[in-house]
Scaffold this active site. Structure first.
Site, PDB file in Angstrom:
ATOM      1  N   CYS A  22       8.343 -11.304   4.527  1.00 61.58           N
ATOM      2  CA  CYS A  22       7.552 -11.490   5.426  1.00 61.58           C
ATOM      3  C   CYS A  22       7.062 -12.941   5.619  1.00 61.58           C
ATOM      4  CB  CYS A  22       6.090 -10.667   5.952  1.00 61.58           C
ATOM      5  SG  CYS A  22       4.864 -10.746   4.621  1.00 61.58           S
TER       6      CYS A  22
ATOM      7  N   ASP B  25      10.098  -6.479  -2.411  1.00 58.20           N
ATOM      8  CA  ASP B  25       9.175  -7.038  -1.256  1.00 58.20           C
ATOM      9  C   ASP B  25       8.095  -7.892  -1.888  1.00 58.20           C
ATOM     10  OD1 ASP B  25       8.912  -7.449   0.717  1.00 58.20           O
ATOM     11  OD2 ASP B  25       7.367  -5.471   1.244  1.00 58.20           O
TER      12      ASP B  25
ATOM     13  N   PRO C 152       0.501  -0.935   0.420  1.00 60.37           N
ATOM     14  CA  PRO C 152       0.233  -0.217   0.114  1.00 60.37           C
ATOM     15  C   PRO C 152       1.074   1.387   0.282  1.00 60.37           C
ATOM     16  CG  PRO C 152       0.228  -0.825   2.726  1.00 60.37           C
ATOM     17  CD  PRO C 152       0.962  -2.065   1.065  1.00 60.37           C
ATOM     18  N   GLY C 153       1.769   1.020   0.229  1.00 58.95           N
ATOM     19  CA  GLY C 153       2.814   2.361  -0.007  1.00 58.95           C
ATOM     20  C   GLY C 153       3.978   3.065   1.004  1.00 58.95           C
ATOM     21  N   GLY C 154       4.070   2.100   2.433  1.00 57.41           N
ATOM     22  CA  GLY C 154       4.602   2.431   3.428  1.00 57.41           C
ATOM     23  C   GLY C 154       6.062   1.776   2.921  1.00 57.41           C
ATOM     24  N   LYS C 155       6.938   1.318   2.181  1.00 56.48           N
ATOM     25  CA  LYS C 155       8.417   1.250   1.576  1.00 56.48           C
ATOM     26  C   LYS C 155       8.065   2.070   0.843  1.00 56.48           C
ATOM     27  CE  LYS C 155       9.197  -3.698   2.980  1.00 56.48           C
ATOM     28  NZ  LYS C 155       8.138  -4.034   3.818  1.00 56.48           N
TER      29      LYS C 155
ATOM     30  N   ARG D 257       8.013 -18.035  -8.179  1.00 60.72           N
ATOM     31  CA  ARG D 257       7.349 -16.794  -7.908  1.00 60.72           C
ATOM     32  C   ARG D 257       8.455 -15.740  -7.903  1.00 60.72           C
ATOM     33  NH1 ARG D 257       2.716 -15.901  -4.522  1.00 60.72           N
ATOM     34  NH2 ARG D 257       1.523 -17.085  -5.817  1.00 60.72           N
TER      35      ARG D 257
ATOM     36  N   ARG E  41      -4.749  -2.476  -6.313  1.00 62.18           N
ATOM     37  CA  ARG E  41      -4.176  -1.846  -5.614  1.00 62.18           C
ATOM     38  C   ARG E  41      -3.552  -0.877  -5.373  1.00 62.18           C
ATOM     39  NH1 ARG E  41      -0.056  -6.536  -2.144  1.00 62.18           N
ATOM     40  NH2 ARG E  41      -0.354  -4.857   0.331  1.00 62.18           N
TER      41      ARG E  41
ATOM     42  N   GLU F 160       2.781  -1.403  -8.663  1.00 61.12           N
ATOM     43  CA  GLU F 160       1.925  -2.158  -8.114  1.00 61.12           C
ATOM     44  C   GLU F 160       0.987  -3.108  -9.589  1.00 61.12           C
ATOM     45  OE1 GLU F 160      -0.065  -4.852  -6.244  1.00 61.12           O
ATOM     46  OE2 GLU F 160       1.075  -3.323  -5.242  1.00 61.12           O
TER      47      GLU F 160
END
Length: 461
Positions: free
Chosen positions: A232, A179, A114-117, A209, A140, A135
């Site tokens: 993560c 990420d 969503p844009g954190g990094k 993937r 999204r 993205e």
């Protein structure tokens, strides 16, 4: 106490992982809540109440409890981003590898929503640097765009492309962050439902993937450029095994990132290529599960085909003068139109924008300034939140907290003012959006699609 229902074979699969402490790990998931952390926007300083600093990110802070961010106008103004603390380690990696660079750099955040990094990387860039936030999943993209709009900078381009599309941009980027989509075991404490989706077969599918994504993106990285890889997940198949594969298949060398012992981060090396990686375990760090690593590319993948855009827009001079009057330091920007919208991006990125438009599907470029209607500009919401708006050219209407919430709901606002025309609605000096002051009413132009819908009362910080 949280009821634990780890997936079958999950704990056993971690038994051989470097730094894994089963007792400590289980206790952290059973007895400790996920910490709440925010990262402040260095471009929009505010009077946020914060407590302990996140040790690996100067702009990151832990909060003692989780407030209602929805009812904090400073959140909507883009003064901070609510981000999990471990993921802020990307800031430490980025500043380590980019500490001595005075040259303009191009950075790609490949899996950006969503844009954190993306906002984290953007905070570390200069206006003459370029961030491309991509993205893959179309649905999204809007949340990614909204979060970058709040951050306010004009050196960002948002794209919606598959990784393979970037293979055409040979040697274009100085730094690429992947990420990667993963099995998500690092989020078990924060999102217990993720346990129901975890399986060993899914870990293997994610590994495949991840290899495809990295192979697709590799040609777009410059020689001596950096690849930052993170997940993560705790599974070695998605972490150290990927590092071994990268170093064996491509001309990449591992970069060791300095960490302090007191941070609680576990430094690892992959079994075959001895590539450095960094593991975050709840109970050892004040944060969630993360794996991060950095590699430097040691070969040249060829050059991007030369391209000269001979179809530059012929912009009407009088209209351009009107638009420029709304921009702070207007000579620093390149102006263009998309349909009826006037746009601006840092002048240094004109050529890059032309190249990216040729190869990618672009959803956002720089800042939308607005539309011209006769001699008047109908300003866009992006301009209100941007750092480039010329505040000397527009009215400002300060709001208290209750009024700001009314505005963010698109409710009617009772104001005593004799001003008329377009105005920036501000809270503690930070713009929230536009309104138009008329003799008998106020027209609220806050975008419908992002207005506050929740009816819950705010909790104080």
């Amino acid at each position: 106490m949280n009821e634990l229902n780890f997936p079958p074979h999950f704990i056993a699969s971690l038994g051989a992982e470097n730094g894994f402490d089963e007792e400590n790990f289980v206790k952290a998931h059973q007895f400790e809540d996920a910490p709440t952390s925010i990262r402040v926007n260095p471009f929009k300083p505010s009077t946020l109440k914060s407590t302990q600093n996140v040790p690996w990110c100067a702009n990151g802070y832990y909060l003692e409890s989780r407030p209602s961010f929805t009812f904090d106008p400073l959140f909507h103004a883009g003064c901070y981003y609510v981000q999990e603390a471990s993921s802020m380690f990307i800031d430490h990696i980025f500043k380590t590898i980019n500490s001595n660079s005075d040259e303009e750099i191009k950075v790609l955040d490949l899996c950006a929503a969503p844009g954190g990094k993306s906002t984290l990387l953007n905070s570390a860039l200069q206006p003459t640097d370029l961030l491309v936030a991509n993205e893959i999943i179309k649905t999204r993209v809007p949340i990614l765009t909204d979060n970058l709009n709040r951050w306010g900078t004009a050196n960002t381009i948002v794209t919606n492309n598959d990784p393979k599309d970037f293979g055409r941009l040979k040697s274009f980027f100085d730094i690429i962050l992947v990420d990667a989509p993963c099995s998500g075991s690092g989020m078990f404490r924060k999102d217990p439902d993720a346990m129901n989706e975890w399986s060993e077969s899914n870990v293997n599918l994610c590994h495949q993937r991840q290899e495809r994504i990295l192979a697709d993106i590799y040609p777009a990285l410059k020689e001596d450029g950096y690849l930052i890889y993170s997940t993560c997940s705790y599974s070695h198949q998605e972490n150290e095994d990927i590092l071994d594969w990268l170093c064996a298949e491509f001309e990449l060398e591992s970069v060791r990132i300095p960490v302090h012992n007191e941070w609680g981060i576990v430094e690892t090396q992959s079994p075959q290529q001895k590539a450095w990686g960094y593991r975050f375990y709840p109970g050892k760090v004040k944060g969630e599960g993360l794996f991060a690593s950095c590699l430097r590319k040691k070969e040249h993948s060829g050059d991007l085909a030369s391209f000269k855009n001979n179809t530059q827009q012929k912009l009407p001079g009088k209209e351009l003068d009107q638009v420029r009057s709304y921009i702070n330091e207007p000579d620093d920007f390149y102006y263009f139109k998309v349909n009826d919208d006037w746009m601006a991006i840092n002048r240094a990125h004109k050529e890059s924008l032309n190249i990216l438009q040729r190869h990618l599907y672009i959803k956002k470029s720089g800042v939308i300034i607005g539309k011209l209607a006769g001699k008047d500009l109908i300003p866009d919401h992006e301009l209100a939140l941007s750092l480039i708006v010329n505040k000397d050219a527009v009215l400002e209407t300060p709001l208290n907290k209750d009024q700001a919430i009314q505005y963010l709901r698109r409710d009617n606002i009772d104001l005593s003012t004799t001003d008329k025309g377009w105005t920036l609605m501000t809270y503690e000096g930070h713009p929230l959006g536009w309104a138009k002051l008329l003799p008998n009413r106020i027209n609220n132009y806050y975008p419908k699609e992002i207005r506050i819908l929740s009816a819950h009362p705010p909790r104080e910080w």
